[in-house]
Design a protein around this motif. Structure first.
Motif, short mmCIF file in Angstrom:
data_model
loop_
_atom_site.label_atom_id
_atom_site.label_comp_id
_atom_site.label_asym_id
_atom_site.label_seq_id
_atom_site.Cartn_x
_atom_site.Cartn_y
_atom_site.Cartn_z
N ALA A 211 9.05 3.82 -10.41
CA ALA A 211 8.91 4.42 -9.11
C ALA A 211 8.83 3.40 -7.85
N VAL A 212 9.57 3.67 -6.92
CA VAL A 212 9.66 2.86 -5.59
C VAL A 212 9.21 3.77 -4.57
N VAL A 213 8.61 3.25 -3.42
CA VAL A 213 7.99 4.01 -2.58
C VAL A 213 8.51 3.36 -1.28
N ASP A 214 8.89 4.23 -0.37
CA ASP A 214 9.51 3.90 1.08
C ASP A 214 8.19 3.90 1.86
N ALA A 215 7.68 2.84 2.26
CA ALA A 215 6.52 3.13 3.11
C ALA A 215 6.64 1.74 4.30
N ALA A 216 6.14 2.19 5.21
CA ALA A 216 5.69 0.98 6.25
C ALA A 216 4.75 0.24 5.73
N PRO A 217 4.63 -1.22 6.01
CA PRO A 217 3.57 -1.87 5.48
C PRO A 217 1.89 -1.50 6.12
N ALA A 218 1.10 -1.91 5.40
CA ALA A 218 -0.24 -1.53 5.88
C ALA A 218 -0.51 -1.91 7.37
#
Lengths: 353, 325
Positions: free
Chosen positions: A3-10
């Motif tokens: 699984a890959v997740v599109d997310a902005a960095p912390a």
């Protein structure tokens, strides 16, 4: 692959500063162009100083000549002669003001983008948080305002000098150089060549070739305007008695478009008409009033024979209209150049390699 | 000796992707292509790069590395396809002015490390502060101090290595989410290379930043990148976590045979009259590199060998395709 997740960095660490505002861009513009701007200011200051001094001197001569033209054979008239130091200085200053827009195009306009291309610093500038179009408009706005302000001051002083010159010497403000150096034209032409310089620098991407193109364009357009401007509005016509004491409507800074010249010695139209309205040939005119070889008898002869000539002219009262027309043309050119720059910048691809 | 290449997987879509287990994606390319005139610099590039890693972008000269980086940075438009940085589409010329959120900001360091020659080093830092919504002066200064770069010296009078450090300081000071470094080590001496790569890895780890580092010198990658994107002739031929890629490939050598005796896809096959050598891509489950048949030996590959194998395989495949067409 899982699984890959599109997310902005912390959440990022607190920043120690922020920028990308107008002030920062103005600083950058100043920092990159400061020597050009300072040099322009110094040259403009010198030019303004010299022209102001000469205006004062001409005003002094005008008072000495009882507030009218100084006679050619008077000491004041000799000081104003074309080959006198004062006359030569005035002519040189006139040329300098005429070429001021060219210098601005070359030294302020062309390097705005061509130098960035040559040094490959556009990639650096355009990969920061400022978009290329904002970078461009801020820079052009700042430099354009600078150009407008400097040339407005120089143009104002030049306008005063030309008008003062017209008080003491029989020159017309409608002649090409005085026409170019007065009113709003120094500002409009300078802004136009600044914008054209930027556009050519952006299109050619090399400073030296762009410089040559600007020079060629400047002289080409200068001569085009010089050839075309006398007939931008329909000229007026007048019939004047040859050798008469009164120049009639040609006084007050009028520009003679055609006529006013008499040809001797050729069997064609002479430009002079007799009292019945028939145009004399050159041979007939020579037979009637032979050239005097400096004896001063020809004009009285032509006057005594009631010779007249037809003249087409632009009255001095039209100078503001002509200034407006020519300035509009140059500002239109500036707008076209700026649109071109904007288009080029939007289409410019920069590769890191 | 004959050489045969078989590429049964990882060519279309996400090429040979390994090691993206539930990680945030920093960069995602969807069929990105770029053409210069009639020449394709990039062709249908699709990949995902994990966030917070050091990604080694490897390829021969002309493979499309700089083009790809420029598209990610938003200074070059893709002819086709789309590219996302932390989920936001990249549009040329829209890197700033709200075009990118804080989390999708990209900084790029070009090959020739462009700087304003008449700016002093401190002017360059002010340039960074003036043109970025976020700026970390302390971070930029700290980088320069580490490498003893004099702040008052004009950039035009710095050495190539010092210029690279200044350019890196400006890039780091802008606190990008993704830092693109195009051949960053080219101007550095061996000691500085080691220091820079070490510091970069520390910055990446400390700052939650993804670093993409391109090179065509494979030896430079030693111990630097933890994720690999291999480009050849404008196409990605291999991407994944470096360790997992190495674990997932094996070289088998044994008597002449048409097929390898073990499981896995053949990446490359070489044959002499008596001997065959296969480079195999193992199934998802890691193998122990055990001998699988009498007379056969297995060996792990180094990163250099793995990259060269894929580059050769790609070149062979391109030649085969040209011959067919």
């Amino acid at each position: 692959m899982n699984a890959v997740v599109d997310a902005a960095p912390a959440k990022r660490r607190a920043d120690a500063g922020s920028g990308a505002g107008l002030r920062g861009l103005l600083w950058l513009t100043w920092r990159q162009h400061r020597w050009t701007l300072v040099s322009t200011l110094v040259l403009a200051a010198v030019l303004v100083g010299v022209m102001t001094y000469l205006s004062m001197e001409l005003t002094d001569l005008w008072h000495q000549c009882h507030e009218t033209f100084c006679p050619e054979d008077s000491p004041q008239g000799r000081r104003l002669g074309g080959s006198s130091p004062l006359g030569l200085t005035l002519a040189a200053l006139e040329r300098l003001v005429q070429y001021m827009p060219l210098l601005i195009g070359l030294f302020v306009g062309v390097p705005v983008l061509s130098r960035e291309h040559e040094q490959r610093t556009l990639l650096l500038a355009w990969s920061q948080d400022v978009s290329p179009t904002r970078w461009l408009w801020t820079r052009l706005g700042a430099l354009g305002l600078f150009v407008a302000a400097v040339t407005a001051v120089v143009g104002g002083v030049s306008d005063h000098l030309e008008r003062t010159t017209a008080l003491v010497a029989p020159v017309t403000l409608f002649d090409y150089l005085p026409f170019l150096n007065t009113g709003m034209l120094p500002v409009a032409i300078s802004i136009a060549w600044f914008a054209v310089g930027v556009a050519l620098g952006a299109a050619i991407r090399r400073t030296l070739p762009a410089v040559f193109v600007v020079i060629a364009g400047f002289f080409g357009l200068t001569y085009l305007v010089q050839w075309r401007y006398p007939t931008l509005l329909e000229p007026l016509s007048v019939t004047l008695r040859v050798g008469g004491p009164d120049r009639g409507p040609l006084r007050d800074n009028a520009l003679v478009v055609s006529g006013g010249m008499i040809d001797y010695g050729i069997d064609g139209p002479s430009g002079a008409f007799d009292s019945s309205g028939r145009e004399l040939t050159g041979v007939e005119l020579q037979r009637l009033c032979p050239p005097d070889n400096g004896a001063g008898t020809t004009l009285p002869c032509e006057f005594d024979n009631h010779l007249v000539q037809h003249v087409q002219y632009q009255p001095g009262s039209r100078i503001p209209d002509f200034h407006l027309i020519v300035a509009s043309g140059y500002l239109g050119l500036a707008a076209l150049a700026l649109l071109t720059v904007w288009w080029i910048v939007r289409r410019t691809d920069l590769s890191a390699g | 000796m004959t050489e045969r290449t078989e590429r049964s997987e990882g060519r279309a879509g996400m090429p040979g992707t390994h090691g993206m287990s539930a990680q945030p994606v920093a960069v995602e390319a969807r069929d990105v292509s770029r053409r210069y005139g009639s020449v394709w610099a990039l062709r249908e590039c699709s990949f995902r790069l994990p966030a917070g890693r050091i990604v080694a972008l490897v390829g021969a000269n002309g493979a499309g590395k700089s083009t790809l980086m420029s598209i990610i940075a938003g200074t070059l438009a893709a002819t086709r396809g789309s590219l996302l940085v932390h989920g936001r589409p990249v549009v040329r010329g829209r890197s700033g002015d709200g075009g990118a959120s804080a989390g999708s900001r990209v900084a790029i360091l070009a090959q020739d490390k462009p700087l304003y020659r008449d700016f002093s080093v401190s002017d360059m830092l002010r340039f960074g502060r003036s043109t970025n919504r976020m700026w970390d002066q302390r971070r930029a200064l700290s980088w320069l101090e580490r490498f003893d770069i004099p702040l008052d010296r004009r950039c035009g009078r710095l050495s190539g290595g010092q210029r690279a450090q200044v350019a890196l300081a400006v890039a780091l000071g802008s606190r990008p989410a993704v830092l693109l470094l195009d051949e960053p080590l080219a101007n550095l001496d061996p000691v500085a290379r080691t220091e820079v790569t070490g510091e970069l890895m520390a910055e990446a780890a400390d700052g939650d930043m993804t670093v993409m580092l391109s090179t065509h010198i494979i030896a430079e990658l030693s111990g630097v990148g933890d994720h690999l994107l291999l480009l050849d002739a404008g196409r990605p031929v291999l991407t994944g976590d470096v360790d997992e890629l190495l674990d997932g490939h094996v070289r088998m050598t044994g008597p002449r045979a048409d097929q390898p005796p073990g499981p896995g896809a053949v990446v490359q096959a070489r044959h002499t009259d008596r001997q065959s050598t296969f480079v195999l891509r193992q199934p998802a489950t890691p193998t122990t590199h055990a001998v699988v048949a009498p007379g056969w030996t297995t060996q792990p590959l180094t990163l250099d060998e793995l990259i060269l194998t894929y580059l050769r395989a790609s070149a062979t495949e391109s030649r085969d395709l040209e011959a067919v067409s």
